[in-house]
Write a protein that holds these residues in place. Sequence first.
Motif, PDB file in Angstrom:
ATOM      1  N   UNK A  86       0.831  -1.210   0.000  1.00  7.04           N
ATOM      2  CA  UNK A  86       0.000   0.000   0.000  1.00  7.04           C
ATOM      3  C   UNK A  86       0.865   1.260   0.000  1.00  7.04           C
ATOM      4  N   UNK A  87       1.958   1.227   0.752  1.00  5.82           N
ATOM      5  CA  UNK A  87       2.852   2.387   0.841  1.00  5.82           C
ATOM      6  C   UNK A  87       3.503   2.661  -0.513  1.00  5.82           C
ATOM      7  N   UNK A  88       3.999   1.612  -1.164  1.00  2.00           N
ATOM      8  CA  UNK A  88       4.644   1.780  -2.469  1.00  2.00           C
ATOM      9  C   UNK A  88       3.630   2.268  -3.501  1.00  2.00           C
ATOM     10  N   UNK A  89       2.415   1.687  -3.481  1.00  2.00           N
ATOM     11  CA  UNK A  89       1.392   2.077  -4.455  1.00  2.00           C
ATOM     12  C   UNK A  89       1.040   3.553  -4.336  1.00  2.00           C
ATOM     13  N   UNK A  90       1.015   4.077  -3.103  1.00  2.00           N
ATOM     14  CA  UNK A  90       0.583   5.462  -2.940  1.00  2.00           C
ATOM     15  C   UNK A  90       1.773   6.424  -2.896  1.00  2.00           C
ATOM     16  N   UNK A  91       2.666   6.244  -1.936  1.00  2.00           N
ATOM     17  CA  UNK A  91       3.793   7.181  -1.782  1.00  2.00           C
ATOM     18  C   UNK A  91       4.808   7.000  -2.908  1.00  2.00           C
ATOM     19  N   UNK A  92       5.147   5.757  -3.213  1.00  2.00           N
ATOM     20  CA  UNK A  92       6.130   5.503  -4.253  1.00  2.00           C
ATOM     21  C   UNK A  92       5.664   5.962  -5.623  1.00  2.00           C
ATOM     22  N   UNK A  93       4.460   5.567  -6.017  1.00  2.00           N
ATOM     23  CA  UNK A  93       3.932   5.939  -7.334  1.00  2.00           C
ATOM     24  C   UNK A  93       3.724   7.447  -7.432  1.00  2.00           C
ATOM     25  N   UNK A  94       3.221   8.062  -6.362  1.00  2.00           N
ATOM     26  CA  UNK A  94       3.050   9.518  -6.376  1.00  2.00           C
ATOM     27  C   UNK A  94       4.374  10.235  -6.605  1.00  2.00           C
ATOM     28  N   UNK A  95       5.424   9.770  -5.917  1.00  2.00           N
ATOM     29  CA  UNK A  95       6.736  10.401  -6.040  1.00  2.00           C
ATOM     30  C   UNK A  95       7.274  10.274  -7.465  1.00  2.00           C
ATOM     31  N   UNK A  96       7.117   9.105  -8.057  1.00  2.00           N
ATOM     32  CA  UNK A  96       7.613   8.878  -9.417  1.00  2.00           C
ATOM     33  C   UNK A  96       6.767   9.633 -10.448  1.00  2.00           C
ATOM     34  N   UNK A  97       5.452   9.558 -10.317  1.00  2.00           N
ATOM     35  CA  UNK A  97       4.564  10.121 -11.332  1.00  2.00           C
ATOM     36  C   UNK A  97       4.391  11.635 -11.227  1.00  2.00           C
ATOM     37  N   UNK A  98       4.391  12.154  -9.979  1.00  2.00           N
ATOM     38  CA  UNK A  98       4.086  13.570  -9.785  1.00  2.00           C
ATOM     39  C   UNK A  98       5.212  14.361  -9.134  1.00  2.00           C
ATOM     40  N   UNK A  99       6.289  13.666  -8.756  1.00  2.00           N
ATOM     41  CA  UNK A  99       7.420  14.359  -8.145  1.00  2.00           C
ATOM     42  C   UNK A  99       7.212  14.729  -6.698  1.00  2.00           C
ATOM     43  N   UNK A 100       6.157  14.211  -6.083  1.00  2.00           N
ATOM     44  CA  UNK A 100       5.863  14.507  -4.681  1.00  2.00           C
ATOM     45  C   UNK A 100       5.098  13.343  -4.068  1.00  2.00           C
ATOM     46  N   UNK A 101       5.409  12.985  -2.815  1.00  2.00           N
ATOM     47  CA  UNK A 101       4.636  11.909  -2.164  1.00  2.00           C
ATOM     48  C   UNK A 101       3.166  12.264  -2.013  1.00  2.00           C
ATOM     49  N   UNK A 102       2.877  13.570  -1.900  1.00  2.00           N
ATOM     50  CA  UNK A 102       1.494  14.034  -1.823  1.00  2.00           C
ATOM     51  C   UNK A 102       1.307  15.153  -2.839  1.00  2.00           C
ATOM     52  N   UNK A 103       0.921  14.819  -4.076  1.00  2.00           N
ATOM     53  CA  UNK A 103       0.814  15.843  -5.119  1.00  2.00           C
ATOM     54  C   UNK A 103      -0.303  16.835  -4.840  1.00  2.00           C
ATOM     55  N   UNK A 104      -0.114  18.034  -5.372  1.00  2.00           N
ATOM     56  CA  UNK A 104      -1.156  19.042  -5.279  1.00  2.00           C
ATOM     57  C   UNK A 104      -2.370  18.589  -6.078  1.00  2.00           C
ATOM     58  N   UNK A 105      -3.553  19.004  -5.643  1.00  2.00           N
ATOM     59  CA  UNK A 105      -4.783  18.596  -6.307  1.00  2.00           C
ATOM     60  C   UNK A 105      -4.744  18.914  -7.802  1.00  2.00           C
ATOM     61  N   UNK A 106      -4.219  20.097  -8.155  1.00  2.00           N
ATOM     62  CA  UNK A 106      -4.211  20.524  -9.551  1.00  2.00           C
ATOM     63  C   UNK A 106      -3.264  19.700 -10.412  1.00  2.00           C
ATOM     64  N   UNK A 107      -2.345  18.952  -9.784  1.00  2.00           N
ATOM     65  CA  UNK A 107      -1.455  18.087 -10.547  1.00  2.00           C
ATOM     66  C   UNK A 107      -2.172  16.809 -10.995  1.00  2.00           C
ATOM     67  N   UNK A 108      -3.297  16.518 -10.358  1.00  2.00           N
ATOM     68  CA  UNK A 108      -4.035  15.281 -10.642  1.00  2.00           C
ATOM     69  C   UNK A 108      -5.387  15.581 -11.279  1.00  2.00           C
ATOM     70  N   UNK A 109      -6.077  16.601 -10.777  1.00  2.00           N
ATOM     71  CA  UNK A 109      -7.416  16.943 -11.237  1.00  2.00           C
ATOM     72  C   UNK A 109      -7.405  18.313 -11.927  1.00  2.00           C
ATOM     73  N   UNK A 110      -8.373  18.591 -12.763  1.00  2.00           N
ATOM     74  CA  UNK A 110      -8.470  19.931 -13.356  1.00  2.00           C
ATOM     75  C   UNK A 110      -8.784  20.977 -12.293  1.00  2.00           C
TER      76      UNK A 110
END
Length: 472
Positions: free
Chosen positions: A259-283
Amino acid sequence: MKTNMNAKIMGFMGSRWVFAGILGVFAAQAIHIAVTSGFPLPFDEKYHVEIIRFYAETSTPFVATQPAEMALVGDATRLTSYLFHYVLSFPLKLVAAITGDLQMQIVALRIINIGFVVGALLLFRVFIRRLMGSAVVSNVAILMFCLLPVTAFLAAHVNYDNLLLLCFAGMLVVAQSIVARLNQRKDVGVARIVSFGSILLVATLVKFTFLPIAVAAALVVSVLFLRKKAWWLVKFNLKGRAGLGFAAAVVLGLVSLGLFVERVGVNTVAYGSPQPDCAAVQPVSTCIQYGPWARNYQLEQKAATDAVFEGRSVQGFAANIWAPLMVRGLGGVDNYGIVPDIPKPVLIALLGAAALLSTGVIFRLFYRRDLMITMFVAAAGLYMIALLQRNYSEFMQFHEIVAIQGRYLLPFVIPFTAIGVVGLFEYGRLTIRSRHLIGKKLNALKELETREAYERSANYWSAKIWRRSPET
């Protein structure tokens, strides 16, 4: 006679009956608030309930898209702090099957949250008793926590801070057991170590701000293993009940890591942050419907044309804005979440008490050199630095004070109070003892005659010269 009376009083103050009384009054107060208060309560309760209801309609925590009505919570698809909501979606499904009354469902979720806090207090008592060796200190520290106006009020909320408190207390107890066994050179079961790591991962998914605490705790335990060269103490026990515990710990560890890798790991790789800003994911059209994001967005737009704002240094912000608001946030609250102004003398007294307890913690840290105190101070310090950095950067970016909440400090209140009080008592005892010894020496010098002083000095240096080697 007086000694026996003092022992009885101290025994009673440290008893389970007193602790049960504190816990009972606290729980009753929180339950009263939970049952009698309308929905939503001010500490983001509507936000948390909406996400719980969202997960109650799914069977998985992995959601690629979210319905349009979920825009009021911003992005829920890559939210790192989601595990609290997913876990509570199961009891919500059960209650919803019994009654369709929303208020009854909310009350049921609030009662579960109160259970999280009560469980945390039970674990804190275990931790403080082992750490300080005193049931009285543990009861007093927990009483001080329960007396804060914000604690029962927050416990009655549907809010992930309550589950985080339980995770933090559990982490301390498990880490304490590992450290104790290593110090005694006893075997440490793999299940215990895996459980410790699982708590760190799970707590980070409950609330992302736990990450600095997890890093500090993991580093301290790892350094202890390295310093003591204790890897050989790690043992596999696969027999009987221990074997079942090992299997359960391994399953929990694998699930937590996944669960940690799926959320924190993927977020870091895909968005450059463990917790991406809303606008980086949604309009932006979706994010603007989420209250805190919309507030920050509007403040940022306004700040771009603000030529009057002068800002403050980190030190000035921390001393004059951040610390007073944090302390005030532990005090008065009401059903609208507004923290009324605390009279200046009271605020100064609270800040003074915090400074005194900090002195006690620092003294205990360096005087006793207890590894668990080191872990607590490192975890709390790293967390506070991260929190201050975020609040300061938002202040400088938005030109406004946002999201400074004293309730974010609640996990540290009980250990901080216990360590600080004991540290102050030890410092006072050591100071009195030192003054007594110095006084005795001075009195002895006053009573010493000149001739006697000369003879003692001559004998002392004669003995030094006599013992010296002929070759030197």
